[in-house]
Design an enzyme around this catalytic site. Structure first.
Site, PDB file in Angstrom:
ATOM      1  CB  CYS A 182     -24.446  -2.715  10.413  1.00 59.28           C
ATOM      2  SG  CYS A 182     -23.072  -2.240  11.696  1.00 59.28           S
ATOM      3  CG  ASP A 188      -0.269   0.026   2.554  1.00 58.06           C
ATOM      4  OD1 ASP A 188       0.954   0.252   2.606  1.00 58.06           O
ATOM      5  OD2 ASP A 188      -1.146   0.042   3.464  1.00 58.06           O
TER       6      ASP A 188
END
Length: 385
Positions: free
Chosen positions: A194, A137
């Site tokens: 959620c 990353d």
């Protein structure tokens, strides 16, 4: 060259990846259209990347995987579970301890993942041919949309990848290749109604589901921001001194994650809920020794001590005022300014005034501003309410 991953080739590649310590190995093609690039551009145009100039500077390269490598045909997405063995939010209940994000409590995962990726890439090339490139990353490749496309998980409302098997606890790496690998099915979004990850954020860093304003994110504030953290966020930091796990840890999908990660990714004892008093005494050499081969090292001692001092100020422990007082003479104005704020939170007006008089020779404008802010009025409570 075409390789079908629906037969033994697929099994062979996945078996090799698991042998190297990866927990997932998925395949996907490189699409012609890449909506993630447009979303990144909107994020930057809105200024939500804050001081992360490297995001703006590399936006073109991040716009599409083929902007990184024009010959790429397929991608392998690899993941390593780093799920903690206990509740990472428990440390927040002891304000005299520092909360370091789970991923940063052991060795730098970039180096660990990169080594495994390179080993797998060499094996893949030797076995099946083609050309390969490895990415972690730190490279300008949008890995989370790629992982979603490969079926490794989906980007949750907190913008992080969520896996049915490992919850929100996956380190990701990718291998691009000129081979035409048969893709796995993409994952669908399974967050349902959620929104626990949005509700728990201490600084309200999510303007809307699936959107992040990094300028309000504690991970950005404690890691990427170089100067003093804006006053409106300091109390909300609590004792978080490097990163923030709240939105990850609250995810209900974590209940399916493995109880503990591989031993190499386990926390060092010294970095699991360390004493704020001990951390405040670190000089540069001590900081480098404590965080050797660890991601915290990259922010440097001064920025780290800034975070520690804000946590001391939030501790409510008057005994820690002595640690902050000692740092009023620190060579770094960033540290001195944070020490002023911490002391202002912990001592009474007379004591604060005496310390201000004793340090009246201060010349740094930001540090002087910290003294003046407390002298004129105490910080307001509940500024984020």
């Amino acid at each position: 060259m075409t390789i079908s991953t629906s037969d033994t080739a697929s099994d062979l590649i996945r078996a090799e990846a698991l042998k190297l310590g990866f927990d997932i190995c998925r395949f996907t093609t490189i699409p012609e259209t890449w909506p993630a690039g447009a979303r990144l551009s909107e994020f930057i145009e809105a200024g939500r990347h804050g001081e992360m100039a490297w995001l703006a500077e590399t936006v073109d390269r991040r716009s599409h995987p083929r902007a990184m490598w024009a010959d790429a045909c397929s991608a392998m997405v690899l993941g390593v579970n780093y799920g903690p063995p206990d509740d990472p939010l428990a440390v927040l209940q002891d304000p005299t301890k520092g909360a370091i994000s789970v991923y940063a409590q052991g060795d730098d995962y970039h180096e660990l993942i990169k080594g495994r990726l390179k080993t797998l890439a060499r094996w893949l090339q030797a076995r099946f041919g083609g050309e390969v490139k490895v990415f972690v990353d730190t490279a300008p490749l949008l890995e989370k949309p790629l992982a979603e496309r490969a079926g490794a998980g989906w980007q949750g409302k907190h913008t992080n990848l969520v896996s049915k098997d490992f919850g929100s606890w996956l380190f990701l790496g990718s291998i691009l290749t000129t081979l035409e690998l048969t893709p796995d099915a993409p994952e669908t979004m399974n967050c349902g109604t959620c929104h626990a990850c949005l509700d728990i954020c201490p600084t309200r860093a999510f303007p809307a589901p699936f959107q992040l304003d990094a300028r309000r994110c504690i991970s950005y504030l404690t890691i990427e921001l170089k100067g003093p953290i804006p006053g409106e966020f300091r109390e909300a930091l609590g004792n978080r001194i490097y990163g923030c796990d709240d939105c990850l840890a609250i995810c209900p999908w974590n209940k399916f994650a493995a109880a503990a990660a591989e031993q190499k990714l386990q926390a060092r004892e010294a970095l699991h809920a360390p004493s704020l008093a001990d951390l405040s005494r670190l000089d540069d050499a001590g900081f480098r020794a404590l965080f050797a081969k660890n991601p915290v090292k990259r922010i440097g001692r001064d920025r780290f001590l800034r975070n520690v001092l804000y946590a001391i100020g939030n501790s409510g422990d008057r005994a820690l005022a002595a640690e902050a007082e000692r740092l009023l003479a620190d060579p770094s104005p960033l540290v001195r300014g944070a020490a002023v704020w911490a002391i202002g939170r912990l001592v009474d007006g007379d004591a604060f005034g005496a310390l201000r008089a004793a340090h009246s020779a201060e010349t740094d404008a930001q540090v002087i501003a910290e003294w003046s802010a407390f002298a004129s009025a105490p910080p307001r409570e509940g500024v984020l309410d």
